[in-house]
Design a protein around this motif. Structure first.
Motif, short mmCIF file in Angstrom:
data_model
loop_
_atom_site.label_atom_id
_atom_site.label_comp_id
_atom_site.label_asym_id
_atom_site.label_seq_id
_atom_site.Cartn_x
_atom_site.Cartn_y
_atom_site.Cartn_z
N ALA A 1 7.65 -4.43 10.16
CA ALA A 1 7.16 -3.94 8.87
C ALA A 1 8.21 -4.03 7.77
O ALA A 1 9.41 -3.96 8.03
CB ALA A 1 6.71 -2.49 9.02
N VAL A 2 7.71 -4.21 6.55
CA VAL A 2 8.57 -4.24 5.38
C VAL A 2 8.17 -3.07 4.48
O VAL A 2 7.00 -2.84 4.23
CB VAL A 2 8.42 -5.57 4.62
N GLU A 3 9.19 -2.36 4.03
CA GLU A 3 8.97 -1.18 3.19
C GLU A 3 9.40 -1.48 1.76
O GLU A 3 10.35 -2.24 1.55
CB GLU A 3 9.81 -0.03 3.75
N VAL B 1 -2.42 -2.41 6.58
CA VAL B 1 -0.96 -2.24 6.55
C VAL B 1 -0.39 -2.84 7.83
O VAL B 1 -0.94 -2.65 8.92
CB VAL B 1 -0.61 -0.74 6.45
N ARG B 2 0.68 -3.58 7.68
CA ARG B 2 1.28 -4.20 8.87
C ARG B 2 1.82 -3.12 9.81
O ARG B 2 2.37 -2.12 9.36
CB ARG B 2 2.43 -5.12 8.46
N SER B 3 1.66 -3.39 11.07
CA SER B 3 2.10 -2.41 12.05
C SER B 3 3.63 -2.43 12.16
O SER B 3 4.29 -3.38 11.74
CB SER B 3 1.48 -2.72 13.42
N PHE B 4 4.14 -1.38 12.75
CA PHE B 4 5.59 -1.26 12.96
C PHE B 4 6.11 -2.43 13.78
O PHE B 4 7.15 -3.02 13.47
CB PHE B 4 5.87 0.06 13.66
N HIS C 1 12.74 -3.78 1.93
CA HIS C 1 13.61 -4.11 3.05
C HIS C 1 12.81 -4.01 4.35
O HIS C 1 11.89 -3.19 4.46
CB HIS C 1 14.84 -3.20 3.09
N ASN D 1 2.50 4.51 1.12
CA ASN D 1 2.75 5.20 2.37
C ASN D 1 3.06 6.68 2.12
O ASN D 1 2.55 7.55 2.81
CB ASN D 1 3.94 4.57 3.10
N LEU E 1 4.26 0.25 1.87
CA LEU E 1 4.34 -0.60 3.07
C LEU E 1 3.60 -1.91 2.81
O LEU E 1 2.55 -1.93 2.14
CB LEU E 1 3.73 0.11 4.28
N ILE F 1 9.36 4.18 8.18
CA ILE F 1 10.35 3.21 8.65
C ILE F 1 11.70 3.90 8.73
O ILE F 1 12.12 4.54 7.80
CB ILE F 1 10.43 2.00 7.69
N ASP G 1 12.31 -3.31 8.41
CA ASP G 1 12.81 -2.38 9.40
C ASP G 1 13.90 -3.06 10.24
O ASP G 1 13.94 -4.28 10.33
CB ASP G 1 11.64 -1.94 10.30
N ALA H 1 0.85 -1.20 0.00
CA ALA H 1 0.00 0.00 0.00
C ALA H 1 0.88 1.25 0.00
O ALA H 1 2.01 1.22 0.51
CB ALA H 1 -0.90 0.00 1.23
N ARG I 1 1.24 8.41 5.07
CA ARG I 1 -0.11 7.90 5.32
C ARG I 1 -0.16 6.95 6.52
O ARG I 1 -1.18 6.84 7.19
CB ARG I 1 -0.64 7.20 4.08
N HIS I 2 0.90 6.24 6.77
CA HIS I 2 0.87 5.25 7.86
C HIS I 2 1.97 5.56 8.88
O HIS I 2 1.72 6.12 9.92
CB HIS I 2 1.00 3.84 7.28
N PHE I 3 3.20 5.19 8.59
CA PHE I 3 4.32 5.52 9.47
C PHE I 3 5.60 5.42 8.66
O PHE I 3 5.62 4.81 7.60
CB PHE I 3 4.39 4.58 10.69
#
Lengths: 246, 38
Positions: free
Chosen positions: A88-90, A81-84, A114, A40, A64, B38, A116, A38, B34-36
């Motif tokens: 999480a993968v960006e 979206v997966r939480s931190f 990658h 970010n 994300l 990294i 976090d 999605a 939008r979210h956070f």
């Protein structure tokens, strides 16, 4: 006097967001592994006018990972979206689009993903499980055991592993392995004796599915498996006898 | 150093031209998160 050139597009302009939406849809539509991504943030946008009603657009996107497997029929808008703290993968993507007579289309895209850093997660959540490698021994053992347990109890088609999507291992306060993997139906029933002879059914979304499993290794042994088959088949939940249900 | 000079010029110009109560526009890029991050 010649007309002044239009002001450069900002990353939050509606035109930029429309281009990003087309780009993300293209990226997810052309990916065959892992999870849907999605948007970010739009990191940058450059527009090169090519002539009347024709532009080339370069986008830099920050995406994300969501919880929706790429084969899932769930629309991206409904994916979480997966939480931190879920490690999480960006995804960083460069996308080249063209806009002809107002119609956007993607010409090319290139993405890198990658996770976090583990240190950042542990700072916020010291006991959170962290992403493990797909070829980790405990991960592979958990996936094999989970799929075998599911097939052993299922009355439907024999499911084969397509790919491991994610795996996490937690060591404290309990030793737990979390796995997520994609599966596909074969032409055999789950009771098949010679599973080596089972072949995947032709590509059809209804023949795919996704499983999550949690294996507690310490302090006590426990295994919980949930599989959802896409398409016409309703969600199926399985837990070995005498163990946790969900 | 090129980047530093450009920023200084903009800041100086902004300082001269800014009327009372002027709120500078947000930078065009990057966009909102939008979210956070990294």
């Amino acid at each position: 006097a010649p007309a002044a050139p239009p002001a450069p597009l900002g990353c939050d302009d509606p035109e930029s967001e429309a281009a990003a939406e087309v780009a993300v849809s293209y990226i997810n539509g052309h990916s065959h592994h892992g999870y849907k991504f999605a948007l970010n943030r739009i990191d940058n946008i450059r527009v090169l006018p090519q002539g009347p009603n024709h532009e080339i657009i370069f986008l830099e996107l920050d995406l994300l990972e969501t919880t929706c497997p790429i084969l899932s029929p769930t629309p991206l808008a409904n994916c979480t979206v997966r939480s931190f703290t879920d490690h999480a993968v960006e995804g960083d993507c460069d996308v080249k689009l063209q806009k002809v007579n107002g119609q956007l289309s993607v010409l090319a895209s290139k993405c890198h993903s990658h996770a976090d850093s583990a240190e950042d997660i542990l700072q916020l959540c010291p006991d959170c499980p962290l992403l493990a490698s797909w070829n980790d021994t405990e991960v592979l053992a958990t996936v094999t055991e989970s799929l075998s347990a599911y097939n052993g109890k299922s009355t439907g088609a024999y499911l084969k592993l397509l790919e491991i999507g994610r795996a996490k291992i937690q060591y404290h306060p309990a030793h737990v392995v979390f796995v997520e993997f994609a599966v596909a139906a074969t032409n055999c029933s789950a009771e098949a004796a010679n599973v080596e002879a089972c072949h995947l059914l032709p590509d059809d979304q209804s023949n795919f599915g996704f499983c999550t499993a949690t294996k507690v290794i310490r302090p006590s042994q426990d295994l919980e498996v949930n599989c959802q088959l896409y398409g016409h088949q309703p969600g199926v939940t399985y837990s070995p006898p005498g163990q946790a249900t969900s | 150093s090129v980047a530093r000079r450009a920023v200084a010029e903009v800041a100086q110009h902004d300082k001269v031209a800014r009327p009372v109560g002027f709120v500078p526009p947000p930078p065009p890029c990057p966009g909102k998160i939008r979210h956070f991050k990294i």
